[in-house]
Design a protein around this motif. Structure first.
Motif, PDB file in Angstrom:
ATOM      1  N   GLU A  93      35.590  45.617 -37.877  1.00  0.00           N
ATOM      2  CA  GLU A  93      34.991  45.815 -36.557  1.00  0.00           C
ATOM      3  C   GLU A  93      33.615  46.461 -36.685  1.00  0.00           C
ATOM      4  OE1 GLU A  93      37.721  48.045 -34.165  1.00  0.00           O
ATOM      5  OE2 GLU A  93      39.249  46.484 -34.240  1.00  0.00           O
ATOM      6  N   GLU A  94      33.494  47.439 -37.567  1.00  0.00           N
ATOM      7  CA  GLU A  94      32.217  48.135 -37.760  1.00  0.00           C
ATOM      8  C   GLU A  94      31.181  47.173 -38.341  1.00  0.00           C
ATOM      9  OE1 GLU A  94      29.309  51.023 -37.724  1.00  0.00           O
ATOM     10  OE2 GLU A  94      31.217  50.937 -36.692  1.00  0.00           O
ATOM     11  N   ASP A  95      31.597  46.357 -39.313  1.00  0.00           N
ATOM     12  CA  ASP A  95      30.681  45.360 -39.876  1.00  0.00           C
ATOM     13  C   ASP A  95      30.203  44.397 -38.800  1.00  0.00           C
ATOM     14  OD1 ASP A  95      30.959  46.493 -42.367  1.00  0.00           O
ATOM     15  OD2 ASP A  95      32.290  44.936 -43.156  1.00  0.00           O
ATOM     16  N   SER A  96      31.125  43.956 -37.970  1.00  0.00           N
ATOM     17  CA  SER A  96      30.787  43.033 -36.889  1.00  0.00           C
ATOM     18  C   SER A  96      29.816  43.684 -35.906  1.00  0.00           C
ATOM     19  CB  SER A  96      32.064  42.606 -36.165  1.00  0.00           C
ATOM     20  OG  SER A  96      31.753  41.768 -35.086  1.00  0.00           O
ATOM     21  N   ARG A  97      30.073  44.951 -35.571  1.00  0.00           N
ATOM     22  CA  ARG A  97      29.189  45.682 -34.649  1.00  0.00           C
ATOM     23  C   ARG A  97      27.797  45.831 -35.246  1.00  0.00           C
ATOM     24  NH1 ARG A  97      26.932  50.223 -33.986  1.00  0.00           N
ATOM     25  NH2 ARG A  97      27.875  51.229 -35.765  1.00  0.00           N
ATOM     26  N   GLN A  98      27.718  46.143 -36.521  1.00  0.00           N
ATOM     27  CA  GLN A  98      26.424  46.286 -37.178  1.00  0.00           C
ATOM     28  C   GLN A  98      25.684  44.954 -37.202  1.00  0.00           C
ATOM     29  OE1 GLN A  98      27.229  48.021 -41.004  1.00  0.00           O
ATOM     30  NE2 GLN A  98      27.189  50.116 -40.223  1.00  0.00           N
ATOM     31  N   GLN A  99      26.394  43.867 -37.452  1.00  0.00           N
ATOM     32  CA  GLN A  99      25.746  42.551 -37.449  1.00  0.00           C
ATOM     33  C   GLN A  99      25.222  42.215 -36.065  1.00  0.00           C
ATOM     34  OE1 GLN A  99      28.548  39.719 -39.021  1.00  0.00           O
ATOM     35  NE2 GLN A  99      27.799  39.987 -41.113  1.00  0.00           N
ATOM     36  N   ARG A 100      26.021  42.515 -35.026  1.00  0.00           N
ATOM     37  CA  ARG A 100      25.551  42.248 -33.660  1.00  0.00           C
ATOM     38  C   ARG A 100      24.309  43.078 -33.353  1.00  0.00           C
ATOM     39  NH1 ARG A 100      31.044  42.607 -32.574  1.00  0.00           N
ATOM     40  NH2 ARG A 100      30.787  44.648 -31.631  1.00  0.00           N
ATOM     41  N   THR A 101      24.305  44.336 -33.767  1.00  0.00           N
ATOM     42  CA  THR A 101      23.156  45.207 -33.542  1.00  0.00           C
ATOM     43  C   THR A 101      21.937  44.673 -34.282  1.00  0.00           C
ATOM     44  OG1 THR A 101      24.597  47.121 -33.294  1.00  0.00           O
ATOM     45  CG2 THR A 101      22.303  47.571 -33.809  1.00  0.00           C
ATOM     46  N   TRP A 102      22.142  44.249 -35.530  1.00  0.00           N
ATOM     47  CA  TRP A 102      21.033  43.729 -36.330  1.00  0.00           C
ATOM     48  C   TRP A 102      20.488  42.448 -35.697  1.00  0.00           C
ATOM     49  CZ3 TRP A 102      20.118  39.323 -39.334  1.00  0.00           C
ATOM     50  CH2 TRP A 102      19.029  39.404 -40.179  1.00  0.00           C
ATOM     51  N   HIS A 103      21.388  41.553 -35.287  1.00  0.00           N
ATOM     52  CA  HIS A 103      20.948  40.297 -34.662  1.00  0.00           C
ATOM     53  C   HIS A 103      20.210  40.570 -33.355  1.00  0.00           C
ATOM     54  CE1 HIS A 103      22.614  37.271 -37.326  1.00  0.00           C
ATOM     55  NE2 HIS A 103      23.705  37.991 -37.437  1.00  0.00           N
ATOM     56  N   SER A 104      20.701  41.527 -32.601  1.00  0.00           N
ATOM     57  CA  SER A 104      20.062  41.867 -31.331  1.00  0.00           C
ATOM     58  C   SER A 104      18.652  42.406 -31.577  1.00  0.00           C
ATOM     59  CB  SER A 104      20.904  42.916 -30.587  1.00  0.00           C
ATOM     60  OG  SER A 104      20.265  43.322 -29.414  1.00  0.00           O
ATOM     61  N   ALA A 105      18.522  43.301 -32.548  1.00  0.00           N
ATOM     62  CA  ALA A 105      17.207  43.858 -32.876  1.00  0.00           C
ATOM     63  C   ALA A 105      16.277  42.757 -33.382  1.00  0.00           C
ATOM     64  CB  ALA A 105      17.337  44.964 -33.925  1.00  0.00           C
ATOM     65  N   LEU A 106      16.812  41.863 -34.188  1.00  0.00           N
ATOM     66  CA  LEU A 106      16.004  40.757 -34.706  1.00  0.00           C
ATOM     67  C   LEU A 106      15.539  39.862 -33.567  1.00  0.00           C
ATOM     68  CD1 LEU A 106      14.901  39.263 -37.184  1.00  0.00           C
ATOM     69  CD2 LEU A 106      17.075  38.031 -37.293  1.00  0.00           C
ATOM     70  N   GLU A 107      16.450  39.539 -32.647  1.00  0.00           N
ATOM     71  CA  GLU A 107      16.070  38.706 -31.513  1.00  0.00           C
ATOM     72  C   GLU A 107      15.017  39.380 -30.648  1.00  0.00           C
ATOM     73  OE1 GLU A 107      19.640  37.692 -29.427  1.00  0.00           O
ATOM     74  OE2 GLU A 107      20.342  36.350 -31.028  1.00  0.00           O
ATOM     75  N   GLU A 108      15.166  40.694 -30.443  1.00  0.00           N
ATOM     76  CA  GLU A 108      14.174  41.427 -29.655  1.00  0.00           C
ATOM     77  C   GLU A 108      12.816  41.396 -30.347  1.00  0.00           C
ATOM     78  OE1 GLU A 108      15.550  45.374 -28.808  1.00  0.00           O
ATOM     79  OE2 GLU A 108      17.377  44.633 -27.886  1.00  0.00           O
ATOM     80  N   GLY A 109      12.806  41.589 -31.661  1.00  0.00           N
ATOM     81  CA  GLY A 109      11.560  41.547 -32.421  1.00  0.00           C
ATOM     82  C   GLY A 109      10.912  40.178 -32.363  1.00  0.00           C
ATOM     83  N   LEU A 110      11.735  39.138 -32.519  1.00  0.00           N
ATOM     84  CA  LEU A 110      11.203  37.774 -32.453  1.00  0.00           C
ATOM     85  C   LEU A 110      10.675  37.455 -31.056  1.00  0.00           C
ATOM     86  CD1 LEU A 110      13.825  35.810 -34.567  1.00  0.00           C
ATOM     87  CD2 LEU A 110      11.464  36.337 -35.185  1.00  0.00           C
ATOM     88  N   SER A 111      11.385  37.917 -30.030  1.00  0.00           N
ATOM     89  CA  SER A 111      10.927  37.681 -28.667  1.00  0.00           C
ATOM     90  C   SER A 111       9.594  38.389 -28.417  1.00  0.00           C
ATOM     91  CB  SER A 111      11.967  38.192 -27.658  1.00  0.00           C
ATOM     92  OG  SER A 111      13.129  37.429 -27.730  1.00  0.00           O
ATOM     93  N   ALA A 112       9.467  39.615 -28.891  1.00  0.00           N
ATOM     94  CA  ALA A 112       8.216  40.360 -28.715  1.00  0.00           C
ATOM     95  C   ALA A 112       7.077  39.655 -29.461  1.00  0.00           C
ATOM     96  CB  ALA A 112       8.380  41.794 -29.213  1.00  0.00           C
ATOM     97  N   ALA A 113       7.358  39.189 -30.675  1.00  0.00           N
ATOM     98  CA  ALA A 113       6.327  38.487 -31.450  1.00  0.00           C
ATOM     99  C   ALA A 113       5.935  37.185 -30.752  1.00  0.00           C
ATOM    100  CB  ALA A 113       6.833  38.199 -32.866  1.00  0.00           C
ATOM    101  N   ALA A 114       6.907  36.490 -30.190  1.00  0.00           N
ATOM    102  CA  ALA A 114       6.608  35.236 -29.484  1.00  0.00           C
ATOM    103  C   ALA A 114       5.770  35.510 -28.240  1.00  0.00           C
ATOM    104  CB  ALA A 114       7.906  34.524 -29.106  1.00  0.00           C
ATOM    105  N   ARG A 115       6.109  36.580 -27.505  1.00  0.00           N
ATOM    106  CA  ARG A 115       5.311  36.930 -26.319  1.00  0.00           C
ATOM    107  C   ARG A 115       3.879  37.274 -26.721  1.00  0.00           C
ATOM    108  NH1 ARG A 115      10.093  39.549 -25.019  1.00  0.00           N
ATOM    109  NH2 ARG A 115       9.275  41.554 -25.698  1.00  0.00           N
ATOM    110  N   GLU A 116       3.741  38.047 -27.797  1.00  0.00           N
ATOM    111  CA  GLU A 116       2.404  38.425 -28.273  1.00  0.00           C
ATOM    112  C   GLU A 116       1.619  37.186 -28.700  1.00  0.00           C
ATOM    113  OE1 GLU A 116       0.558  41.052 -31.904  1.00  0.00           O
ATOM    114  OE2 GLU A 116       2.424  41.735 -30.986  1.00  0.00           O
ATOM    115  N   ARG A 117       2.275  36.289 -29.408  1.00  0.00           N
ATOM    116  CA  ARG A 117       1.616  35.052 -29.855  1.00  0.00           C
ATOM    117  C   ARG A 117       1.194  34.211 -28.655  1.00  0.00           C
ATOM    118  NH1 ARG A 117       3.927  29.924 -31.151  1.00  0.00           N
ATOM    119  NH2 ARG A 117       2.480  28.714 -32.395  1.00  0.00           N
ATOM    120  N   ASN A 118       2.073  34.097 -27.659  1.00  0.00           N
ATOM    121  CA  ASN A 118       1.731  33.337 -26.458  1.00  0.00           C
ATOM    122  C   ASN A 118       0.547  33.965 -25.724  1.00  0.00           C
ATOM    123  OD1 ASN A 118       3.715  31.446 -26.886  1.00  0.00           O
ATOM    124  ND2 ASN A 118       5.217  32.437 -25.568  1.00  0.00           N
ATOM    125  N   ALA A 119       0.526  35.296 -25.653  1.00  0.00           N
ATOM    126  CA  ALA A 119      -0.586  35.985 -24.993  1.00  0.00           C
ATOM    127  C   ALA A 119      -1.890  35.714 -25.746  1.00  0.00           C
ATOM    128  CB  ALA A 119      -0.308  37.477 -24.906  1.00  0.00           C
TER     129      ALA A 119
END
Length: 135
Positions: free
Chosen positions: A67-93
């Motif tokens: 469960e802890e491994d799964s939670r950490q993976q979800r957290t990591w994926h969420s942070a990665l998605e947020e980072g990618l979304s921010a980079a995409a917004r910056e690139r679009n701007a």
């Protein structure tokens, strides 16, 4: 003969007493064996219960770890998605800014072309000569 009878009686008495003590020792030995069996059975039952508890704890620990491994993976994926979304917004701007700058340059160039004939536009050579003259 009387003495022999007395001795025989004493020997018989001692023999009976010894037989009684042997029976008591046998009874004590039987009780000790029963007690030992009972203790061994209780210990075996307790060991089995402890082993089952240990297996349950191991299974629970594995479940918690997964469960802890799964939670950490979800957290990591969420942070990665947020980072990618921010980079995409910056690139679009930045793309929008570059596009707007390019449109602005094109509009200014078109306006200049309307005002000044092409022959009157300065060339790179004439600009270089102008820079040498000002020095």
């Amino acid at each position: 003969e009387k003495r022999l009878a007395e001795l025989d009686g004493k020997v018989k008495g001692l023999s009976d007493e010894l037989q009684g003590q042997i029976r008591q020792v046998h009874l004590l030995d039987d009780r000790r064996w029963e007690w030992k069996q009972k203790i061994e059975e209780e210990l075996a039952a307790k060991c089995q219960a402890l082993q089952q508890q240990m297996q349950a704890l191991v299974a629970s620990s594995r479940s918690i770890s997964l469960e802890e491994d799964s939670r950490q993976q979800r957290t990591w994926h969420s942070a990665l998605e947020e980072g990618l979304s921010a980079a995409a917004r910056e690139r679009n701007a930045m793309q929008q800014e570059v596009h707007e700058g390019f449109v602005n340059v094109c509009e200014r160039l078109a306006a200049l072309e309307m005002k000044v004939p092409l022959e009157d536009f300065p060339t790179s050579e004439s600009l270089a000569l102008k820079g040498d003259a000002s020095e």
